[in-house]
Design a protein around this motif. Structure first.
Motif, PDB file in Angstrom:
ATOM      1  N   ARG A 248      51.253  78.175  -9.577  1.00 54.37           N
ATOM      2  CA  ARG A 248      51.910  77.061 -10.258  1.00 54.37           C
ATOM      3  C   ARG A 248      50.949  76.252 -11.132  1.00 54.37           C
ATOM      4  N   SER A 249      49.633  76.437 -10.924  1.00 55.16           N
ATOM      5  CA  SER A 249      48.666  75.702 -11.753  1.00 55.16           C
ATOM      6  C   SER A 249      48.669  76.211 -13.186  1.00 55.16           C
ATOM      7  N   MET A 250      49.287  77.367 -13.404  1.00 60.66           N
ATOM      8  CA  MET A 250      49.379  77.939 -14.752  1.00 60.66           C
ATOM      9  C   MET A 250      50.803  77.804 -15.269  1.00 60.66           C
ATOM     10  N   GLY A 251      50.950  77.854 -16.580  1.00 58.32           N
ATOM     11  CA  GLY A 251      52.268  77.797 -17.174  1.00 58.32           C
ATOM     12  C   GLY A 251      52.821  76.392 -17.238  1.00 58.32           C
ATOM     13  N   SER A 252      54.148  76.298 -17.307  1.00 57.81           N
ATOM     14  CA  SER A 252      54.813  75.003 -17.388  1.00 57.81           C
ATOM     15  C   SER A 252      55.544  74.717 -16.080  1.00 57.81           C
ATOM     16  N   GLU A 253      56.123  73.547 -15.972  1.00 59.38           N
ATOM     17  CA  GLU A 253      56.749  73.138 -14.713  1.00 59.38           C
ATOM     18  C   GLU A 253      57.895  74.058 -14.311  1.00 59.38           C
ATOM     19  N   LYS A 254      58.757  74.377 -15.265  1.00 58.24           N
ATOM     20  CA  LYS A 254      59.916  75.219 -14.955  1.00 58.24           C
ATOM     21  C   LYS A 254      59.652  76.706 -15.184  1.00 58.24           C
ATOM     22  N   SER A 255      58.564  77.004 -15.848  1.00 55.42           N
ATOM     23  CA  SER A 255      58.180  78.401 -16.082  1.00 55.42           C
ATOM     24  C   SER A 255      56.707  78.582 -15.696  1.00 55.42           C
ATOM     25  N   PRO A 256      56.432  78.555 -14.395  1.00 54.17           N
ATOM     26  CA  PRO A 256      55.029  78.643 -13.974  1.00 54.17           C
ATOM     27  C   PRO A 256      54.490  80.060 -14.000  1.00 54.17           C
ATOM     28  N   GLY A 257      53.144  80.145 -13.964  1.00 53.30           N
ATOM     29  CA  GLY A 257      52.501  81.441 -13.790  1.00 53.30           C
ATOM     30  C   GLY A 257      52.002  82.082 -15.074  1.00 53.30           C
ATOM     31  N   PHE A 258      51.539  83.305 -14.907  1.00 51.28           N
ATOM     32  CA  PHE A 258      50.986  84.108 -15.993  1.00 51.28           C
ATOM     33  C   PHE A 258      51.997  85.177 -16.382  1.00 51.28           C
ATOM     34  N   THR A 259      51.832  85.745 -17.565  1.00 55.66           N
ATOM     35  CA  THR A 259      52.699  86.846 -17.985  1.00 55.66           C
ATOM     36  C   THR A 259      52.019  87.640 -19.084  1.00 55.66           C
ATOM     37  N   LEU A 260      52.568  88.815 -19.364  1.00 48.30           N
ATOM     38  CA  LEU A 260      52.026  89.685 -20.408  1.00 48.30           C
ATOM     39  C   LEU A 260      52.794  89.471 -21.708  1.00 48.30           C
ATOM     40  N   TYR A 261      52.071  89.153 -22.776  1.00 50.90           N
ATOM     41  CA  TYR A 261      52.651  89.037 -24.105  1.00 50.90           C
ATOM     42  C   TYR A 261      52.243  90.268 -24.915  1.00 50.90           C
ATOM     43  N   SER A 262      53.227  90.954 -25.490  1.00 53.98           N
ATOM     44  CA  SER A 262      52.949  92.140 -26.300  1.00 53.98           C
ATOM     45  C   SER A 262      52.919  91.732 -27.768  1.00 53.98           C
ATOM     46  N   LEU A 263      51.744  91.709 -28.351  1.00 56.19           N
ATOM     47  CA  LEU A 263      51.574  91.303 -29.747  1.00 56.19           C
ATOM     48  C   LEU A 263      51.496  92.555 -30.612  1.00 56.19           C
ATOM     49  N   SER A 264      52.429  92.695 -31.555  1.00 53.59           N
ATOM     50  CA  SER A 264      52.453  93.901 -32.384  1.00 53.59           C
ATOM     51  C   SER A 264      52.879  93.571 -33.803  1.00 53.59           C
ATOM     52  N   GLY A 265      52.829  94.570 -34.675  1.00 51.08           N
ATOM     53  CA  GLY A 265      53.241  94.374 -36.056  1.00 51.08           C
ATOM     54  C   GLY A 265      52.059  94.182 -36.987  1.00 51.08           C
ATOM     55  N   HIS A 266      52.248  93.319 -37.976  1.00 52.50           N
ATOM     56  CA  HIS A 266      51.233  93.107 -38.999  1.00 52.50           C
ATOM     57  C   HIS A 266      50.177  92.102 -38.559  1.00 52.50           C
ATOM     58  N   VAL A 267      49.558  92.366 -37.419  1.00 53.01           N
ATOM     59  CA  VAL A 267      48.524  91.472 -36.893  1.00 53.01           C
ATOM     60  C   VAL A 267      47.191  92.201 -36.876  1.00 53.01           C
ATOM     61  N   ALA A 268      46.119  91.417 -36.886  1.00 54.09           N
ATOM     62  CA  ALA A 268      44.788  92.019 -36.932  1.00 54.09           C
ATOM     63  C   ALA A 268      44.449  92.786 -35.658  1.00 54.09           C
ATOM     64  N   SER A 269      44.854  92.249 -34.507  1.00 55.37           N
ATOM     65  CA  SER A 269      44.512  92.872 -33.219  1.00 55.37           C
ATOM     66  C   SER A 269      45.737  92.942 -32.320  1.00 55.37           C
ATOM     67  N   PRO A 270      46.581  93.952 -32.510  1.00 54.75           N
ATOM     68  CA  PRO A 270      47.738  94.088 -31.628  1.00 54.75           C
ATOM     69  C   PRO A 270      47.321  94.466 -30.217  1.00 54.75           C
ATOM     70  N   GLY A 271      48.152  94.175 -29.239  1.00 54.54           N
ATOM     71  CA  GLY A 271      47.814  94.546 -27.869  1.00 54.54           C
ATOM     72  C   GLY A 271      48.511  93.663 -26.854  1.00 54.54           C
ATOM     73  N   GLN A 272      48.068  93.800 -25.605  1.00 54.76           N
ATOM     74  CA  GLN A 272      48.619  93.021 -24.495  1.00 54.76           C
ATOM     75  C   GLN A 272      47.730  91.803 -24.257  1.00 54.76           C
ATOM     76  N   TYR A 273      48.324  90.631 -24.275  1.00 51.00           N
ATOM     77  CA  TYR A 273      47.591  89.392 -24.021  1.00 51.00           C
ATOM     78  C   TYR A 273      48.217  88.715 -22.807  1.00 51.00           C
ATOM     79  N   GLU A 274      47.481  88.640 -21.721  1.00 53.26           N
ATOM     80  CA  GLU A 274      48.004  88.036 -20.499  1.00 53.26           C
ATOM     81  C   GLU A 274      47.596  86.566 -20.470  1.00 53.26           C
ATOM     82  N   ALA A 275      48.587  85.708 -20.505  1.00 51.54           N
ATOM     83  CA  ALA A 275      48.321  84.277 -20.619  1.00 51.54           C
ATOM     84  C   ALA A 275      49.352  83.496 -19.821  1.00 51.54           C
ATOM     85  N   PRO A 276      49.071  82.232 -19.535  1.00 54.19           N
ATOM     86  CA  PRO A 276      50.075  81.398 -18.862  1.00 54.19           C
ATOM     87  C   PRO A 276      51.303  81.222 -19.747  1.00 54.19           C
TER      88      PRO A 276
END
Length: 459
Positions: A248-276
């Motif tokens: 619960r120390s990560m994320g927001s009050e109603k959406s706590p925790g960490f998760t995987l964000y899939s960044l793709s498309g016309h970006v310099a560094s596509p990939g998986q970014y695990e963040a709160p």
């Protein structure tokens, strides 16, 4: 690509100099190690420690603990995981089942497959914990059948777990017996819908079921069943091992925790970014090198192609369930597809809609007929053969699909239509008045880089 940095607190609290601290590698912490998928590597990183703590708890207390952690389903809807477990009736005399939905199929969504490829034991440990909580003796993993390398690693991980005593009879001397079956699906997108998945698992054609009864009452083989996403279950061991307060120390009050964000498309560094949960696309782009050099963001999806698109005006929207919802879209599977100014919105939406029309199971009329006619209209508009009243027809057909189809596939098909007309109606009109796509190489220099866009849209 995996980004592994130190754990961070809530997004936006550390200033620009500490952007990397916003990342929270837990599931992806050792993806880049040799043999990351093996039991040996997993045990070196506190593997199966959460299971030992779980087995020392009462099953009902375990469910309450996961519920208190605030873990929400990572498959798109964001339903509280512990609450879903709590729905399983106890003392009913029926077998209980856990089914893990690994049928990741939506354009742009790519988190469960790399997770299973690099760290399958996190899922297996989570499965054992969940089955102990809901008093299940048989679990299933429904995997998309085309990903053969993942299937092989998953089978090997299951074999290792059986051999080490984490699966089978009397697990770790707890008296818990558990069988785990890995099932490869046949490639139907509709089987990502939980009740269609259950029908497929039973050997029938994958089509959504009428609800009620819900799977918690009459799911697999008409018995109480929990259906969870891969990432949801794989997140449970860390919660047990490190504590719900840590989660619960990560994320927001109603959406706590960490998760995987899939960044793709016309970006310099596509990939998986695990963040709160609650990080913004601007922060993710800042730490990943931004859009490709010389280009700017035009539009993006916060949760895959089935979620209403955003524009560059939404760069600072918190990427949690409440923040994205308040801005008019859905967090979904956190598939952040980013498109730059060389992308034709009409072409992108047409390709997505072709996918939904192709993958419609045909059970209900709004989706079966509606997606077909959306494709016909979009193809005419893209080719410069459309009329102005076609835009109202598009909106009307999408409205007749949205909320009126048998399952959420119809809603997903309507979302890109509504949002693209909202933000880019002028571009649709240019296709009609200009008798063709303004991004055509013969008409515009914006063609540069279109090949990359084509590959992304059709991925």
């Amino acid at each position: 690509m995996t980004v592994s940095t130190q754990h961070g607190g809530r997004p936006g609290t550390g200033g620009e100099h500490s952007a990397e601290k916003l990342l929270a590698p837990v599931l992806s912490a050792f993806w880049d190690e040799p043999g990351s998928w093996t039991l040996e590597t997993y045990l070196r990183h506190d593997g199966y420690q959460g299971l030992r703590k779980a087995l020392a708890m009462n099953p009902d207390d375990l469910i309450a603990y996961v519920k208190d952690s605030g873990l929400r389903g990572r498959g798109g809807a964001g339903f509280p995981t512990g609450m879903k477990w709590q729905f399983i009736p106890q003392g009913d005399g029926k077998p209980h089942y856990l089914v893990v939905n690994a049928d990741e199929s939506e354009p742009g969504t790519c988190k469960d497959i790399p997770l299973l490829y690099a760290n399958p034991h996190s899922l297996i440990e989570g499965i054992v914990i969940a089955c102990y909580a809901i008093r299940s003796r048989h679990a299933f993993i429904y995997l998309r059948g085309e990903v053969v390398p993942v299937l092989r690693r998953l089978h090997e991980a299951v074999r290792e777990a059986y051999e080490a005593g984490y699966l089978g009879t009397d697990i770790l001397g707890s008296g818990l017996d558990l069988e785990l079956t890995v099932h490869a699906g046949a490639g139907a997108y509709i089987c990502g819908e939980e009740t269609a998945l259950l029908d497929s698992l039973e050997g029938r054609r994958g089509q959504p079921r009428l609800r009620p009864p819900f799977p918690a009452v009459a799911g697999l083989y008409a018995c109480p069943t929990v259906v969870n996403n891969v990432e949801s279950i794989a997140s449970v061991p860390a919660i047990l091992h490190r504590g719900k307060d840590w989660f619960r120390s990560m994320g927001s009050e109603k959406s706590p925790g960490f998760t995987l964000y899939s960044l793709s498309g016309h970006v310099a560094s596509p990939g998986q970014y695990e963040a709160p949960l609650g990080i913004t696309l601007r922060q993710l782009l800042d730490m990943s090198g931004g859009m490709r050099p010389g280009h700017r963001l035009k539009f993006w999806t916060p949760g895959g192609s089935s979620t209403p698109m955003f524009t560059d005006e939404h760069l600072d929207v918190p990427l949690d369930y409440e923040g994205v919802g308040a801005a008019g879209s859905m967090l979904g599977t956190k598939a952040l597809q980013c498109f730059d100014e060389t992308t034709c919105v009409v072409r992108a939406v047409t390709r997505w809609t072709e996918f939904y029309a192709h993958e419609s199971c045909g059970k209900c009329t709004p989706c079966r007929e509606g997606t077909y006619w959306l494709v016909q209209l979009l193809r005419d508009i893209e080719a410069g053969k459309g009329a102005m009243d076609d835009l109202d027809k598009l909106n009307d057909i999408a409205d007749n699909i949205n909320g009126k189809s048998f399952c959420a596939l119809g809603d997903g098909a309507a979302s890109p239509i509504f949002s693209s007309l909202k933000y880019f109606r002028e571009e649709y009109e240019q296709h009609i008045t200009g008798k063709g796509c303004p991004f055509d190489p013969a008409k515009s220099t914006a063609w540069a880089g279109r090949n990359g866009m084509d590959a992304e849209v059709n991925a």
